[in-house]
Enzyme design. Structure first.
Site, PDB file in Angstrom:
ATOM      1  N   CYS A 117       0.862  -1.174   0.000  1.00 13.42           N
ATOM      2  CA  CYS A 117       0.000   0.000   0.000  1.00 13.42           C
ATOM      3  C   CYS A 117       0.902   1.228   0.000  1.00 13.42           C
ATOM      4  O   CYS A 117       2.023   1.192   0.509  1.00 13.42           O
ATOM      5  CB  CYS A 117      -0.910   0.094   1.211  1.00 13.42           C
ATOM      6  SG  CYS A 117      -2.033  -1.303   1.376  1.00 13.42           S
ATOM      7  N   LYS A 157       4.849  -4.198  -6.270  1.00 15.48           N
ATOM      8  CA  LYS A 157       6.302  -4.136  -6.460  1.00 15.48           C
ATOM      9  C   LYS A 157       7.048  -4.068  -5.144  1.00 15.48           C
ATOM     10  O   LYS A 157       8.158  -4.566  -5.020  1.00 15.48           O
ATOM     11  CB  LYS A 157       6.635  -2.910  -7.322  1.00 15.48           C
ATOM     12  CG  LYS A 157       8.024  -2.962  -7.869  1.00 15.48           C
ATOM     13  CD  LYS A 157       8.195  -2.107  -9.090  1.00 15.48           C
ATOM     14  CE  LYS A 157       9.535  -2.335  -9.707  1.00 15.48           C
ATOM     15  NZ  LYS A 157       9.660  -3.685 -10.291  1.00 15.48           N
TER      16      LYS A 157
END
Ligand code: G6P
Length: 616
Positions: free
Chosen positions: A2, A611
Site C-alpha cells: 500500500c 512491487k
C-alpha cells in the site's frame, strides 16, 4: 504494501495527492482513496471529504473527481494492496471516524486486530468494513472519548478538559498495534498526523514554496520538493498550519530534526515509444550492466576483504530478488570459494538463532523496504551481524540499516514484474565473487562483453519474432516446465517467476536431475519443457534430462548457444562463458512479456501482486 501520501500546500490538494498516488501505485493498485479538507464552503469548521474507488487511479492528466472542485489545500491518500477484506469500495482507505471528524489510511497489518476488534466491539463500537484499518480508527476514537476506565486513570495527568487531544489519542492507539504499521490521518480541523513503525514514511518539503509532502517513498514527491526528512520507526509527525512537529511515540517527547537534500532528480519516467514499461526495462539491462562495471574498483576490493574475513555469509531476498540472492550465493561459492547460504526472506526463522557476531548478510532489494527481509536484517543486526545491501531506491530502510551500502543504479523500474533490477544484483554477485577470487579484471572483461552481446541480441528482430511465435504457442498451454542446473538453475527459477507473474499460468522450475525422481510423472505428449543450457561442465547432464522428457513426448524449447536434434524450438543465445546464465535471463523475461501481451493481461501491473511488499 500500500502507498500513503499527504499534501499540505497552496495547490489543489486532491490533484497533488492523486499525482503522488499514481507514483506510488507500484505498491498496490486494488483501490485508491483521497481525503481532503474543503475550504470552499464558508462554514465555521472546515469539512472533510473522502472519495474512494476500486482499481488503480489511472491517468492523472485526465483524473476526474468531485474532490477537484473543493479548493482543498490539505489532503491525504492511499493506494491499496488488499490484506484484510476484499477489494471493495467500502474496504478502500481512508476510513472515516464515526463522527467524520478524521479519516485514516494505513500501510501494514495490525497483527492483533482480532483481539482489538473484539474488545472494541464489546465496548459498543460498530464496524462497517472487513479491514484491520478500521480497528485503528475505532481505537483512536476510544482513546479520544476515554471509554476505557483504565485509560482514564492512566491519563489523568494528560487531561485538561476531559478529552484526550487527537495527537495523544493517535499516539496511545498506535502503541497498542502489533505488526509493522504506518498510518496517516487528516482531521477536519486541518491537522495531518502520521506514525511509523515498520512501513516507510518520509516527509518532503519545498523550502521555496513551503509545500509539505508525506509519502511511502521519496520518488513520489522528489519532483516537487527539495528537502526530505526520513521518519524513523517509533516516531509521530503532527502538521498544523504547515508547522511540523516530530515526537517520540513511546514518550511523547518532541524530537529535533533536520531536513536533508533529496540528492537526486526524479524525472517523470516515460515509456519512450515502448508499448509497456516491461519491455523498455528489459532493453535497459545492458545499460544496467555498464553502470555496474563503471563503479569504483576499490569498493569491490574492500568488500571482498570483508567477505573473506566473515565467519558465515548469507544472502537473502524475497520473490525475484530472492532468486537473485540465491544466484549471488552460487557465484560466491563457485568463484569466491565461500560457503554461502541463501535465504528466503519469509522463511528464515530457523536461522535467527544461528546468526552471530562476525557473520555477514548480503541483501539485494529493488525497494529496500521488503518487510520479510527487513525483519530478518533487524534481528540479525541486533546480534552483531554485519549487513550489506544492494538497493535501487534511494533513502530506503535497508540502506540505512546497512553497514555496507551498494546502490543498484538501475534507474527507476516501473513495471511491477522486475527485470533489470534482477540483472543488476546477479551481475554484481558475479563481479564481487570474481573479486574475492582475485580476478576482478577478468570479471569486468566478461561483463563488458556480456553487455555488448545482450544489447546486440536484443536489437535483432529475429529474436523477438521467434519468441513472439513461441509465446503464441505457449499461451494455449496449461502447464510449463523449466529445467536448469548449476549456473542456470536460479535462472530458470526466475523464468518461472516471470511466467507466473505475467501469464497467470502454472510454471514449474526444477533442477534437471531431480526431474526423474518425481516430476516426470507429469510429462506427456506436447507438454512444454523449457531448458537453459550453457557450454559448461553440466551440459551433458542437462542433455540427459532432455532425452528423458523428450522420450515421453515433451515439447523441448532450448535456450542455448548450440542447437541439438532433441530440441523442438531452439532460441539461440551467444556463448557468454562464465556469465552465460545472465544472458539466458533475457529470452525468459521476453517470453513472459510476449505471453502476457498475447493473453491480454495487464503487463505492467499483473493482478494481485505489488512491487514493494512492506507487509509480512
Ligand atoms: C515483490 C515484487 C518482486 C520483488 C519482491 C522483493 O514480491 O513483486 O518483484 O522481487 O517483492 O522486492 P524488493 O524490493 O526487495 O526487491
Amino acid at each position: 504494501m500500500c502507498g500513503i501520501f499527504g499534501y499540505i500546500g497552496y495547490q489543489d490538494a486532491a490533484k497533488m495527492v492523486a499525482i503522488g498516488l499514481k507514483r506510488l501505485e507500484y505498491r498496490g493498485y486494488d483501490s485508491w482513496g483521497i481525503a481532503v479538507i474543503s475550504e470552499k464552503l464558508k462554514v465555521k469548521s472546515k469539512k472533510l471529504f473522502v472519495e474512494k474507488q476500486v482499481g488503480s487511479i489511472g491517468d492523472t492528466k485526465t483524473f476526474n473527481s468531485k474532490l477537484l472542485t473543493l479548493n482543498s489545500s490539505i489532503g491525504i491518500g492511499h493506494t491499496r494492496w488488499a490484506t484484510h477484506g476484499g477489494v471493495t469500495k467500502t474496504n478502500a482507505h481512508p476510513h472515516f471516524s464515526t463522527d467524520k471528524s478524521f479519516a485514516l489510511a494505513q500501510n501494514g497489518i495490525v497483527e492483533n486486530y482480532t483481539e482489538l476488534k473484539s474488545s472494541l466491539s464489546k465496548k459498543g463500537y460498530k464496524f462497517e468494513t472487513e479491514t484491520d484499518t478500521e480497528v485503528i480508527v475505532r481505537l483512536i476514537e476510544d482513546k479520544q472519548s476515554l471509554r476505557s476506565k483504565d485509560l482514564k486513570q492512566k491519563l489523568a495527568s494528560h487531561l485538561s478538559s476531559g478529552n484526550v487531544n487527537l495527537k495523544e489519542a493517535v499516539r496511545l492507539a498506535f502503541l497498542e498495534l502489533e505488526g509493522r504499521n504506518t498510518i496517516i490521518l487528516i482531521s477536519n480541523d486541518g491537522q495531518v498526523i502520521a506514525c511509523r513503525n515498520g512501513s516507510p514514511l518520509i516527509i518532503g518539503k519545498n523550502f521555496k514554496t513551503g509545500e509539505i509532502y508525506l509519502s511511502s517513498d521519496t520518488l513520489s514527491f522528489a519532483p516537487f520538493a527539495n528537502k526530505m526528512l526520513i521518519i524513523e520507526n517509533g516516531q509521530l509527525v503532527q502538521i498544523i498550519d504547515k508547522n511540523i512537529t516530530i515526537s517520540d511515540l513511546s514518550s511523547g517527547k518532541v524530537i529535533k530534526n533536520k531536513f536533508e537534500d533529496i540528492g537526486f532528480e526524479a524525472e517523470e519516467v516515460e515509456r519512450e515509444g515502448f508499448p509497456h514499461f516491461m519491455v523498455k526495462e528489459i532493453y535497459e539491462s545492458p545499460y544496467v550492466i555498464e553502470q555496474l562495471v563503471s563503479k569504483d574498483r576499490k569498493t569491490f576490493e574492500n568488500f571482498a576483504k570483508i567477505i573473506n574475513e566473515c565467519a558465515n555469509v548469507y544472502t537473502i531476498g524475497s520473490g525475484t530478488i530472492g532468486v537473485a540472492a540465491a544466484q549471488i550465493a552460487f557465484y560466491l561459492r563457485l568463484y569466491g570459494k565461500k560457503k554461502v547460504i541463501s535465504l528466503i526472506g519469509a522463511d528464515s526463522v530457523e536461522y535467527l538463532p544461528l546468526f552471530k557476531k562476525g557473520d555477514l548478510i548480503i541483501a539485494p532489494s529493488q525497494s529496500g523496504e521488503t518487510a520479510d527481509v527487513l525483519e530478518v536484517l533487524e534481528k540479525a543486526k541486533q546480534k552483531g551481524v554485519k549487513i550489506a545491501s544492494i538497493v535501487n531506491m534511494p533513502g530506503s530502510s535497508m540502506t540505512r540499516l546497512s553497514d555496507y551500502k551498494f546502490m543498484m543504479q538501475a534507474g527507476p523500474e516501473i513495471c511491477v514484474m522486475s527485470t533489470k533490477a534482477y540483472i543488476f544484483p546477479i551481475a554484481w554477485g558475479y563481479l564481487i565473487s570474481k573479486t574475492v577470487q582475485g580476478k576482478y579484471d577478468e570479471g569486468i572483461k566478461n561483463l563488458i562483453t556480456l553487455a555488448d552481446e545482450m544489447d546486440n541480441w536484443l536489437k535483432q528482430n529475429k529474436n523477438h519474432k521467434d519468441i513472439k511465435f513461441l509465446a503464441k504457442k505457449l499461451a494455449t498451454k496449461k502447464d510449463i516446465f523449466l529445467l536448469g542446473k548449476y549456473q542456470n538453475f536460479q535462472i530458470i527459477r526466475e523464468g518461472m517467476v516471470k511466467l507466473i507473474e505475467g501469464t497467470y499460468k502454472h510454471a514449474h522450475a526444477l533442477p534437471s536431475g531431480d526431474l526423474k525422481h518425481y516430476v516426470i510423472t507429469l510429462i506427456e505428449k506436447g507438454v512444454p519443457v523449457i531448458v537453459a543450457i550453457s557450454e559448461d561442465i553440466v551440459k551433458q547432464d542437462l542433455l540427459n534430462s532432455v532425452h528423458e522428457v523428450k522420450a515421453r513426448g515433451a515439447d523441448i524449447i532450448a535456450i542455448a548457444p548450440k542447437n541439438h536434434s532433441d530440441y523442438n524450438t531452439f532460441i539461440q543465445v551467444p556463448d557468454c562463458g562464465q556469465v552465460s546464465a545472465i544472458m539466458n535471463v533475457i529470452p525468459l523475461q521476453l517470453l513472459a512479456y510476449y505471453m502476457a501481451v498475447e493473453l491480454g493481461n495487464n503487463v505492467d501491473k499483473p493482478r494481485n501482486i505489488a512491487k514493494s511488499v512492506t507487509v509480512k
